[in-house]
Design a protein around this motif. Structure first.
Motif, short mmCIF file in Angstrom:
data_model
loop_
_atom_site.label_atom_id
_atom_site.label_comp_id
_atom_site.label_asym_id
_atom_site.label_seq_id
_atom_site.Cartn_x
_atom_site.Cartn_y
_atom_site.Cartn_z
N UNK A 20 4.54 -3.08 -50.66
CA UNK A 20 3.08 -3.01 -49.64
C UNK A 20 2.34 -3.40 -51.54
N UNK A 21 2.64 -2.13 -52.60
CA UNK A 21 1.28 -2.74 -53.60
C UNK A 21 1.91 -3.77 -54.31
N UNK A 22 2.35 -4.49 -54.73
CA UNK A 22 2.68 -5.58 -54.89
C UNK A 22 2.72 -6.86 -54.40
N UNK A 23 2.93 -6.68 -53.31
CA UNK A 23 2.47 -7.77 -52.40
C UNK A 23 1.33 -8.35 -51.60
N UNK A 24 0.70 -7.11 -52.00
CA UNK A 24 -0.96 -6.82 -51.32
C UNK A 24 -1.38 -7.06 -50.05
N UNK A 72 18.90 -3.55 -48.61
CA UNK A 72 16.41 -3.75 -49.16
C UNK A 72 16.26 -4.82 -48.74
N UNK A 73 17.05 -6.35 -49.50
CA UNK A 73 17.08 -7.45 -48.78
C UNK A 73 15.63 -7.44 -48.14
N UNK A 74 17.07 -7.23 -47.06
CA UNK A 74 17.00 -8.05 -45.95
C UNK A 74 15.82 -6.62 -45.08
N UNK A 75 15.57 -5.58 -45.33
CA UNK A 75 15.06 -4.34 -44.76
C UNK A 75 13.13 -5.31 -45.21
N UNK A 76 13.15 -5.34 -46.67
CA UNK A 76 11.80 -5.50 -47.38
C UNK A 76 11.08 -7.45 -46.04
N UNK A 95 12.39 -7.93 -43.40
CA UNK A 95 11.35 -8.37 -42.01
C UNK A 95 10.35 -7.72 -41.84
N UNK A 96 10.41 -5.92 -42.84
CA UNK A 96 8.98 -6.01 -42.91
C UNK A 96 7.55 -6.46 -42.84
N UNK A 97 7.97 -7.30 -44.19
CA UNK A 97 6.87 -8.15 -44.59
C UNK A 97 6.65 -9.15 -43.54
N UNK A 98 7.47 -10.00 -43.00
CA UNK A 98 7.29 -11.00 -41.71
C UNK A 98 6.51 -10.05 -40.60
N UNK A 99 7.29 -8.82 -40.35
CA UNK A 99 6.69 -7.68 -38.66
C UNK A 99 4.98 -7.87 -39.49
N UNK A 100 5.27 -7.18 -40.83
CA UNK A 100 3.21 -7.03 -41.48
C UNK A 100 2.50 -8.26 -41.10
N UNK A 101 3.04 -9.23 -41.37
CA UNK A 101 2.23 -10.60 -41.18
C UNK A 101 2.21 -10.49 -39.88
N UNK A 102 2.95 -10.70 -39.00
CA UNK A 102 2.63 -11.26 -37.36
C UNK A 102 2.31 -10.03 -36.90
N UNK A 103 2.66 -8.49 -37.09
CA UNK A 103 1.35 -7.77 -36.96
C UNK A 103 -0.18 -6.89 -37.51
N UNK A 104 -0.10 -7.21 -38.44
CA UNK A 104 -0.91 -7.25 -39.60
C UNK A 104 -2.02 -5.94 -38.72
N UNK A 105 -0.74 -5.18 -39.57
CA UNK A 105 -1.61 -3.26 -39.39
C UNK A 105 -2.59 -3.41 -39.84
N UNK A 106 -3.30 -1.84 -39.44
CA UNK A 106 -4.02 -0.94 -40.73
C UNK A 106 -2.93 0.09 -41.13
N UNK A 107 -2.89 0.36 -40.72
CA UNK A 107 -1.81 1.24 -41.02
C UNK A 107 -0.37 1.10 -40.14
N UNK A 108 0.72 1.67 -41.05
CA UNK A 108 2.32 2.05 -40.68
C UNK A 108 3.17 2.65 -41.06
N UNK A 109 3.79 3.37 -40.55
CA UNK A 109 4.30 4.46 -39.76
C UNK A 109 5.57 4.29 -40.23
N UNK A 110 6.13 4.97 -41.22
CA UNK A 110 7.35 5.38 -42.01
C UNK A 110 8.26 6.93 -41.94
#
Ligand code: AMP
Length: 292
Positions: free
Chosen positions: A163-167, A127-131, A133-148
């Motif tokens: 998302x809550x803790x890293x705003x 989960x360290x790896x998941x968080x 990479x997802x954080x990096x992907x959010x920084x790259x894509x800058x999505x309004x919504x993300x689907x999981x």
């Protein structure tokens, strides 16, 4: 459908789409796309906007090198499936693009308490790896919504916390688990099962359904879980974990606080997971008729 391998042109393109008033709707995946992934895309399309799908087999979330090596990679088919599903833009980065300083990255996010049990316990660092990479992907894509997908329940809860803790200014949309006709949860790993294993693998969803329907009935939670364990072991598979959890992803002490039933098992070298809400029915009547 646009396909980007590099971050800069993707960012430029998405900035233009955003400026044109489009919401950026993001579906991160590791590829080997199946109907479960497509359901996330469909959900995004229903929201209306620029649907961005990423395909990246993230090395830092694999604690087992063999699992990483054997993870199915089907980029050609994936691009065709993405196009067919109506994806607007695919991000297909290399490991070097995602991890410019190597995949033993200098900086990594650390998943806390919610990652200690279940998949977190059997896959240290996953989960360290998941968080990360997802954080990096959010920084790259800058999505309004993300689907999981709810298929990965513990991951979904951790991403909501990320998302809550890293705003991150993104709304997380959770999507129900897509299943084969016989009830097996769809997974990219299912293609690694032999025909016999594939048939028997049903025991996981069956065992979880048994527990799910038994919550609050005659048997206490530990007894339900023990019976479910026997159902899986009777097929010759090794149970990784079976659990009834509360909304903190910790073991439910009572039926009243039971939110979800989770399970994982090893079918040879293939690890399968599944989960469902309390009181859930797979709605499968004749298993034999529905088997692949
Ligand atoms: P993966 O490619 O396995 O990393 O999955 C990418 C996304 O698809 C994650 O959000 C998963 O939870 C979701 N997903 C995987 N399998 C299913 C399924 N059977 N039903 C719905 N969503 C799924």
């Amino acid at each position: 459908m646009k396909v980007f391998k590099a971050i800069s042109p993707l960012r430029e393109y998405l900035a233009a789409r955003s400026s044109a008033g489009q919401q950026i709707l993001f579906v991160p995946t590791m590829g080997a796309l199946h109907t479960g992934h497509v359901s996330l895309v469909e959900r995004a399309k229903a929201d209306g906007g620029e649907v961005v799908l990423s395909i990246f087999v993230n090395p830092t979330q694999f604690n087992n090198p063999e699992d990483l090596e054997k993870y199915p990679r089907t980029v050609g088919e994936d691009l065709a499936a993405a196009k067919e599903a109506g994806v607007d833009c695919v991000f297909l980065p290399s490991v070097e693009e995602m991890y410019p300083c190597g995949d033993k990255a200098t900086v990594s996010l650390k998943a806390g308490k919610m990652a200690e049990l279940w998949c977190g316990a059997s896959r240290p660092g996953h989960f360290d790896g998941v968080l990360t990479v997802v954080s990096a992907l959010f920084n790259i894509v800058g999505p309004d919504k993300a689907y999981f997908g709810e298929k990965d329940w513990q991951q979904l809860q951790l991403i909501k916390r990320l998302v809550l803790e890293q705003h991150f200014p993104v709304e997380i949309v959770s999507c129900p688990t897509m299943r084969e006709a016989d009830g097996l949860a769809m997974s990219s790993r299912n293609v690694r099962l032999s025909a016999d294993e594939r048939l028997k693998a049903l025991c996981l969803s069956r065992a979880l359904e048994f527990v799910s329907q038994g919550i609050g009935q005659q048997l206490a939670l530990p007894e339900l879980l023990q019976k479910a364990r026997v159902m899986i072991e009777a097929e010759g598979f090794e149970v990784d974990y079976l659990a009834v959890i509360n909304d903190e992803v910790l073991p439910a002490e009572t039926a009243a606080e039971a939110v979800r039933v989770l399970g994982a098992m090893n079918v040879g070298a293939v690890r399968l997971i599944d989960n469902m809400p309390a009181g859930f029915s797979l709605n499968v009547t004749d298993v034999n008729q529905n088997n692949m």
